[in-house]
Design an enzyme around this catalytic site. Sequence first.
Site, PDB file in Angstrom:
ATOM      1  N   LYS A  18       0.855  -1.206  -0.080  1.00 33.52           N
ATOM      2  CA  LYS A  18      -0.038  -0.184   0.155  1.00 33.52           C
ATOM      3  C   LYS A  18       1.080   1.230  -0.063  1.00 33.52           C
ATOM      4  O   LYS A  18       0.504   2.142  -0.606  1.00 33.52           O
ATOM      5  CB  LYS A  18      -0.932   0.001   1.326  1.00 33.52           C
ATOM      6  CG  LYS A  18      -2.252  -0.550   1.031  1.00 33.52           C
ATOM      7  CD  LYS A  18      -3.414  -0.123   2.221  1.00 33.52           C
ATOM      8  CE  LYS A  18      -2.788  -0.198   3.644  1.00 33.52           C
ATOM      9  NZ  LYS A  18      -2.557  -1.429   4.172  1.00 33.52           N
ATOM     10  N   GLY A  19       1.933   1.157   0.672  1.00 35.99           N
ATOM     11  CA  GLY A  19       2.999   2.239   0.970  1.00 35.99           C
ATOM     12  C   GLY A  19       3.439   2.650  -0.388  1.00 35.99           C
ATOM     13  O   GLY A  19       3.380   3.771  -0.768  1.00 35.99           O
ATOM     14  N   ASP A  72       6.811   3.354   5.770  1.00 41.31           N
ATOM     15  CA  ASP A  72       6.230   3.793   4.535  1.00 41.31           C
ATOM     16  C   ASP A  72       6.455   5.450   4.406  1.00 41.31           C
ATOM     17  O   ASP A  72       6.586   5.856   3.077  1.00 41.31           O
ATOM     18  CB  ASP A  72       4.540   3.705   4.472  1.00 41.31           C
ATOM     19  CG  ASP A  72       4.087   2.204   4.277  1.00 41.31           C
ATOM     20  OD1 ASP A  72       5.026   1.612   3.312  1.00 41.31           O
ATOM     21  OD2 ASP A  72       3.333   1.657   4.412  1.00 41.31           O
ATOM     22  N   ILE A 150     -10.326  -5.342  13.230  1.00 39.64           N
ATOM     23  CA  ILE A 150     -10.963  -4.638  14.068  1.00 39.64           C
ATOM     24  C   ILE A 150     -10.404  -3.147  14.523  1.00 39.64           C
ATOM     25  O   ILE A 150     -11.098  -2.147  14.389  1.00 39.64           O
ATOM     26  CB  ILE A 150     -11.143  -5.442  15.547  1.00 39.64           C
ATOM     27  CG1 ILE A 150     -11.802  -6.734  15.216  1.00 39.64           C
ATOM     28  CG2 ILE A 150     -11.744  -4.571  16.679  1.00 39.64           C
ATOM     29  CD1 ILE A 150     -11.765  -7.822  16.479  1.00 39.64           C
ATOM     30  N   PRO A 192     -11.830 -12.896  -3.688  1.00 40.04           N
ATOM     31  CA  PRO A 192     -11.659 -12.137  -2.425  1.00 40.04           C
ATOM     32  C   PRO A 192     -11.685 -10.693  -2.407  1.00 40.04           C
ATOM     33  O   PRO A 192     -11.846  -9.966  -1.485  1.00 40.04           O
ATOM     34  CB  PRO A 192      -9.920 -12.735  -2.526  1.00 40.04           C
ATOM     35  CG  PRO A 192      -9.908 -13.909  -3.085  1.00 40.04           C
ATOM     36  CD  PRO A 192     -10.868 -13.797  -4.302  1.00 40.04           C
ATOM     37  N   CYS A 383      25.871   4.952  12.161  1.00 42.66           N
ATOM     38  CA  CYS A 383      25.426   5.429  13.837  1.00 42.66           C
ATOM     39  C   CYS A 383      25.991   4.206  14.556  1.00 42.66           C
ATOM     40  O   CYS A 383      27.439   4.348  14.788  1.00 42.66           O
ATOM     41  CB  CYS A 383      23.853   5.244  13.813  1.00 42.66           C
ATOM     42  SG  CYS A 383      23.504   6.202  15.328  1.00 42.66           S
ATOM     43  N   MET A 386      29.299   3.561  13.010  1.00 44.08           N
ATOM     44  CA  MET A 386      30.589   4.468  13.169  1.00 44.08           C
ATOM     45  C   MET A 386      31.007   4.139  14.559  1.00 44.08           C
ATOM     46  O   MET A 386      32.109   4.028  14.810  1.00 44.08           O
ATOM     47  CB  MET A 386      29.932   5.932  13.168  1.00 44.08           C
ATOM     48  CG  MET A 386      30.807   6.784  13.446  1.00 44.08           C
ATOM     49  SD  MET A 386      30.382   7.462  15.145  1.00 44.08           S
ATOM     50  CE  MET A 386      30.947   9.108  14.939  1.00 44.08           C
ATOM     51  N   GLU A 407      27.390   1.557  26.077  1.00 40.85           N
ATOM     52  CA  GLU A 407      26.142   0.881  25.441  1.00 40.85           C
ATOM     53  C   GLU A 407      26.294  -0.731  25.779  1.00 40.85           C
ATOM     54  O   GLU A 407      25.519  -1.489  26.243  1.00 40.85           O
ATOM     55  CB  GLU A 407      25.668   1.123  24.379  1.00 40.85           C
ATOM     56  CG  GLU A 407      24.519   0.687  23.711  1.00 40.85           C
ATOM     57  CD  GLU A 407      24.164   0.927  22.371  1.00 40.85           C
ATOM     58  OE1 GLU A 407      24.739   1.251  21.560  1.00 40.85           O
ATOM     59  OE2 GLU A 407      23.017   0.295  22.183  1.00 40.85           O
ATOM     60  N   ARG A 464      21.534   7.443  21.167  1.00 39.39           N
ATOM     61  CA  ARG A 464      21.829   7.919  22.498  1.00 39.39           C
ATOM     62  C   ARG A 464      23.459   8.079  23.122  1.00 39.39           C
ATOM     63  O   ARG A 464      23.796   8.770  23.940  1.00 39.39           O
ATOM     64  CB  ARG A 464      21.302   6.750  23.832  1.00 39.39           C
ATOM     65  CG  ARG A 464      19.771   6.823  23.711  1.00 39.39           C
ATOM     66  CD  ARG A 464      19.196   5.911  24.622  1.00 39.39           C
ATOM     67  NE  ARG A 464      17.914   5.530  24.397  1.00 39.39           N
ATOM     68  CZ  ARG A 464      16.831   6.070  24.453  1.00 39.39           C
ATOM     69  NH1 ARG A 464      16.759   7.231  25.138  1.00 39.39           N
ATOM     70  NH2 ARG A 464      15.671   5.634  24.261  1.00 39.39           N
ATOM     71  N   HIS A 509      21.901   9.087  10.233  1.00 37.03           N
ATOM     72  CA  HIS A 509      21.310   8.157   9.006  1.00 37.03           C
ATOM     73  C   HIS A 509      21.305   8.918   7.703  1.00 37.03           C
ATOM     74  O   HIS A 509      20.108   9.447   7.315  1.00 37.03           O
ATOM     75  CB  HIS A 509      20.217   7.728   9.605  1.00 37.03           C
ATOM     76  CG  HIS A 509      20.257   6.758  10.879  1.00 37.03           C
ATOM     77  ND1 HIS A 509      20.528   5.675  10.787  1.00 37.03           N
ATOM     78  CD2 HIS A 509      20.250   7.176  11.997  1.00 37.03           C
ATOM     79  CE1 HIS A 509      20.745   4.972  11.948  1.00 37.03           C
ATOM     80  NE2 HIS A 509      20.599   5.933  12.930  1.00 37.03           N
ATOM     81  N   GLU A 511      21.016   7.447   5.140  1.00 37.24           N
ATOM     82  CA  GLU A 511      19.867   6.663   4.216  1.00 37.24           C
ATOM     83  C   GLU A 511      18.561   7.383   4.097  1.00 37.24           C
ATOM     84  O   GLU A 511      17.850   6.862   3.289  1.00 37.24           O
ATOM     85  CB  GLU A 511      20.094   5.272   4.523  1.00 37.24           C
ATOM     86  CG  GLU A 511      19.074   4.900   5.997  1.00 37.24           C
ATOM     87  CD  GLU A 511      20.234   4.970   7.166  1.00 37.24           C
ATOM     88  OE1 GLU A 511      21.113   5.817   7.184  1.00 37.24           O
ATOM     89  OE2 GLU A 511      19.976   4.321   8.160  1.00 37.24           O
TER      90      GLU A 511
END
Length: 540
Positions: A18-19, A72, A150, A192, A383, A386, A407, A464, A509, A511
């Site tokens: 859909k995107g 998307d 739903i 369908p 990121c 790096m 980290e 972070r 980023h 990209e």
Amino acid sequence: MASKFIFVTGGVSSSLGKGIAASSLGCLLESRGLSVALQKMDPYINIDPGTMSPYQHGEVYVTYDGAETDLDLGNYERFTSSKVSRINSVTTGQIYLSVIERERRGEYMGRTVQVIPHITNEIKSRILKVAKASQADIIIVEIGGTVGDIESIPFLEAIRQFSHDIGKENTLYIHLTLIPYISVADEQKTKPTQHSVKELRAIGIQPDILLCRTEKEMSNDMKEKLALFCDVEKEAVIQALDIHTTIYEVPIQYSKEGLDDIVVDKLGLKKNKRNLKRWESIVEKVNSPKHHVQIAVIGKYIDLQDAYKSLYEAIHHGAIANDSSVQIKRIHSEKLTPESLNGQLEDIDGIIIPGGFGERGIPGKILSCQYGREHKIPSFGVCLGMHCMVVEFARNVSGLKDAHSTEFQEDTPHPVISLLEEQKVIQDIGGTMRLGESETTLNSESLSYKAYKTHIIHERHRHRYEFANSYKEKLCSKGLKIAGVYKERDLVEIIEIPDHPWYVGVQFHPEFQSKPIAVHPLFKSFIQAALSYQSSKTQA
Ligand code: GLN
């Protein structure tokens, strides 16, 4: 001119694209001189996908204003010239949060707060917000999920009401469905789609256009049958045949099926001639490349199709800009060992270490940095990539034994990557990273400057941890170069190794800002370096 609105819903099955359908339609309408804005409505309860695992959601796409959004939105920006922001991404969680906050402030004046009208009104107000902010001729709103779920019912009710509020002549409903092919019977099935449209009509939405994903050409009879049973014009049954070359061919394919003609007609828009030349030339380049490169992506989510979506796209853009095709070899960082490294990377022309979180696979990524550095293979760290480059350099070149990012090892003797100052007090994990665009000033004597050809750049962040400035001198004295900084806050944004053909690590980023028709300079330069490396190997 007031905006017109196109709603894209999906039926029969998820993953029909859909995107890409919404983005391709946006691209087509822009090619006719109309301005577009795109918005995604996701029926899940998370405020945004930022807290979800890539296994649940794929990539988290970051907008310039720092919203963590559905992937998307990346397609919206790659296919069109529209810029998406925080308001272009809506979830059930956001809608309920604002309604509940308003209730707590007593703004409903004693009334019972209900799905209709309060939730639906909030949804409609989010759509109008995009129209107001963008002033675009056409707002394309994609409803996530599949009709029949739903969760999506309040969104469908809201878009039904929307047409009633602003007039049927200003809205259009496009339903994307699947025409399955049953190979044993050698037959395509419309049932369908009929059921899905029935479901949509039960909610009060009559689709104007059916966009039918199909493996095989649809016959005239099938289109007539669908038109009759679903109550749409025959010309409005558009086949969307599977494409095997590049997704960037989809707008061209839709144009051949006349999708934009019908949309323009039905919405009473200006009938300018379309001009898809730039997109046609992309497809031409994909179909007849002069070169071929092999790029390794070393990640822990490589078995997922969508976890590095924008990165994979940007690699393709870089290849297209160099008249090359590209094979992306996805290498599982967790499975890389010093013994397997050579076998996995020896015929590679370039290495990318993408962003990520958590310790799993880190040793493999660090090993790949070392391999790329020592073998002079063009290497690109993004990121977390790096961070791994800096750790590897500190350990193996600067002699800082056991250097690490805090980290992964809080008590490392050499925390060359550590928590951003502002992050130390943060407790909630949702939406609290360093997010969005900031300015980087490039060193004129760097590879990055050569690629960007400008001193000031703006790139998007989502992290972070950062380069620890206290180690700058130690690392730079051994040959690391700081190629870009965020001056205002003295943050390192780009590192390079000048004694290497192409070794670049970026804290941001890139990209997220690459498009097929406007390739990101670093990806273009990286693929160019990969091609040079390849020819140097064949000459050797
Ligand atoms: N996990 C690292 C950080 O939070 C890198 C994040 C990323 O690669 N996007 O700083």
